[in-house]
Enzyme design. Structure first.
Site, mmCIF file in Angstrom:
data_model
loop_
_atom_site.group_PDB
_atom_site.id
_atom_site.type_symbol
_atom_site.label_atom_id
_atom_site.label_comp_id
_atom_site.label_asym_id
_atom_site.label_seq_id
_atom_site.Cartn_x
_atom_site.Cartn_y
_atom_site.Cartn_z
ATOM 1 N N HIS B 326 0.811 -1.214 0.000
ATOM 2 C CA HIS B 326 0.000 0.000 0.000
ATOM 3 C C HIS B 326 0.843 1.262 0.000
ATOM 4 O O HIS B 326 0.367 2.317 -0.385
ATOM 5 C CB HIS B 326 -0.960 0.008 1.187
ATOM 6 C CG HIS B 326 -2.172 -0.834 0.949
ATOM 7 N ND1 HIS B 326 -2.180 -2.180 1.110
ATOM 8 C CD2 HIS B 326 -3.419 -0.510 0.537
ATOM 9 C CE1 HIS B 326 -3.374 -2.656 0.811
ATOM 10 N NE2 HIS B 326 -4.145 -1.673 0.451
ATOM 11 N N GLY B 327 2.078 1.156 0.451
ATOM 12 C CA GLY B 327 2.899 2.351 0.390
ATOM 13 C C GLY B 327 4.174 2.186 1.176
ATOM 14 O O GLY B 327 4.261 1.391 2.105
#
Lengths: 89, 490
Positions: B326-327
């Protein structure tokens, strides 16, 4: 392999059904050769390997990921068990 | 361009008309060119080059895996090709994060020494199409699918614009057969696609963006709040991210349907899940199936001799990686880890819980189900604190102060309730707000109830009343800030 080599195919299917009912905790599950994981609500990606491992124990075999990944239905799974264990179909 | 941009409202009809106008054997080409134009609108030539490279590389690698003679050779080719794909992802998305943390580590031992930190790169869509390439290669290796013979069809499978930026992450078996199929115009597909698109647009610009009016003021300035506003903002974010992403997905599915394609549905009422495992069956389904099939299952298989410990460890690793996907930040790592911990814990206590429920006669109890939904929703909402907070410090402040009963209630007034009600073009008059809202809500309810095919069986006047109402609601009640979709950053 306490059941011996005279095991019929439908009884392999019954043993598989019993294991899967036990793992998924649902007594209403009945399997046919055409049944797929999608037909059984609780049988998802999270439960998949748990079921495979329980089947391994029941039939005293070991599968590889590349054995089980291509399986499309219970019938193909049953054939794989027959192939690996030598239990006659 | 994003689905809620003006450019897309011009782009989509043009592509649709071209698609209808050309001969069937060129239709894939229209969609392929359109997809690269669509991606090109981000004005990042390097991204276009990476998409083209990943496509060509995975196409050739897939063929090689398919043709390899021995199992050993197949495995080597798989590992090599997956490694190349993941290396591109790491290079583009995680290099800055890795360098920063490496510098922290170096700095701790020898102050003043550091390695140069690279410039951050735009990586929109990258993690989605690389995941799709990896699943294609793995599925060929496992014999689930054959390699695609047509380079153009494969290129469209990788780049099809409705699913390019934020998924759904499609499997080869799902999308490629639809690309090969001859197209026949189907009026029902087109109107259903348009309705899905409009419904998704409504969820995004009316619902999700409106909820952001609550969330953003609090989460962008957490130090100013304690207690109730933090709770409201966190719950509001749970719904904002859902409607943002579900809205996007409906717009993707609707766009694809215009061309006769059925993409994977990503959501099944996720906040009605009765456990965290159930949540992941209902939330971002194409992604959760990906991480479970290609990370969790191989690990669980490898560690099966360890029994439950093996399963728990596999879950922890899988969801930790899901967080990283997700990051590149510690917030996402913690978010993923929390979900991993919830799921790992439940592998131990689930059998006992089931026995207990049976004994107490609660197994099929309605109240039990409601209680489980409540608990699951709160656990999931708790993890969103890390997902949404700008830093670990902010998340820490929220957790430390969220239960503070002496909260500053007057702060509630500053968190956007006024804007929530009145930030509309037509209903600026506060006195008619309740009536208008009630009217709007009932229309929305009617459209919601009939948003699938059942609407098309209704009489003409009813259908068109629904279309017009939805259109007017979107125009009148939209939040007119230019906002991107949350999942675009992943």
């Amino acid at each position: 392999m306490h059941h011996g080599n005279t095991m019929k195919k439908d009884t392999i299917l019954e043993r598989m059904s019993e294991v899967i009912r036990d793992v998924l905790d649902n007594d209403a599950i009945t399997l046919t050769r055409q049944t797929t994981a999608d037909d059984i609500e609780e049988w998802d990606s999270l439960a998949h390997i748990t079921i495979i491992v329980a089947i391994e124990k029941e039939f005293n075999v070991k599968f590889n990921l590349s054995d089980i990944k291509p399986l499309r239905n219970i019938g193909e799974f049953e054939d794989l068990i027959v192939l690996k264990t030598g239990i006659k179909g | 361009m994003t689905f809620n941009s003006f450019a897309y409202f011009i782009f989509l009809p043009i592509v649709f008309l071209l698609f209808q106008a050309v001969a069937d054997r060129y239709r894939w080409l229209v969609l392929l060119i359109a997809s690269y134009v669509f991606y090109g609108f981000l004005l990042q030539p390097s991204l276009l080059a990476i998409l083209a490279f990943v496509t060509a590389f995975s196409f050739l690698a897939g063929k090689r895996i398919d043709c390899a003679g021995t199992a050993k050779k197949r495995k080597q080719l798989l590992l090599l090709s997956v490694f190349v794909n993941l290396a591109i992802l790491v290079y583009c998305k995680y290099l800055v994060f890795l360098a920063e943390n490496l510098n922290l580590l170096i700095g701790a031992f020898s102050p003043g020494v550091s390695i140069p930190e690279p410039e951050p790169m735009v990586s929109i869509a990258l993690s989605f199409f690389i995941f799709q390439a990896v699943s294609y290669l793995a599925d060929i290796y496992f014999g689930i699918t054959g390699s695609e013979p047509h380079p153009g069809h494969f290129a469209l499978h990788m780049s099809f614009f409705p699913k390019l930026l934020q998924g759904p992450i499609e499997r080869a078996q799902g999308l490629l057969p639809q690309i090969r199929q001859p197209y026949r115009f189907n009026y029902d597909d087109v109107r259903q696609g348009l309705l899905l698109f409009a419904w998704g647009l409504f969820l995004k610009v009316v619902v999700a963006d409106r909820l952001a009016l609550f969330v953003d003021p609090v989460y962008n300035n957490v130090e100013a709040y304690t207690g109730v506003p933090l709770i409201i903002a966190t719950y509001a974010y749970a719904f904002q991210i859902y409607f943002d992403f579900a809205g996007y997905t409906n717009m993707a599915l609707g766009s694809a349907k215009l061309f006769g394609f059925n993409l994977t549905q990503n959501f099944r009422s996720p906040y009605l899940a009765t456990s965290c495992a159930d949540f992941w069956r209902r939330w971002h389904i194409s992604f959760s199936r990906w991480i479970l099939d290609y990370i969790f299952q191989p690990l669980q298989m490898k560690w099966r001799n360890l029994g439950k410990n093996g399963t728990a460890a596999a879950l922890l690793v899988t969801f930790l990686l899901s967080g990283v996907w997700h990051g590149a930040s510690w917030n996402f790592v913690i978010w993923g880890l929390l979900h991993g911990i919830f799921l790992a814990t439940s592998t131990y206590y689930r059998p006992y819980r089931k026995k207990l429920h049976k004994k107490l006669g609660l197994k099929n109890s309605r109240w039990m189900a409601i209680w489980q939904v409540f608990i699951t929703f709160n656990l999931v909402s708790f993890t969103y604190i890390f997902f949404r907070a700008s830093s670990i410090e902010d998340a820490g402040h929220i957790i430390a102060n969220i239960c503070n009963v002496y909260s500053n209630y007057t702060a509630i007034k500053t968190i956007g309730i006024n804007e929530f009600i009145t930030k509309d073009i037509l209903i600026g008059n506060r006195k008619i707000v309740p009536i208008t809202l009630l009217l709007m809500l009932s229309i929305i309810w009617v459209v919601y109830k009939h948003r699938d095919e059942s609407l098309f069986t209704k009489p003409v006047w009813f259908r068109w009343a629904c279309y017009y109402s939805l259109f007017i609601i979107i125009v009148v009640l939209q939040i007119s800030t230019k906002s991107g979709f949350i999942y675009l950053q992943f």
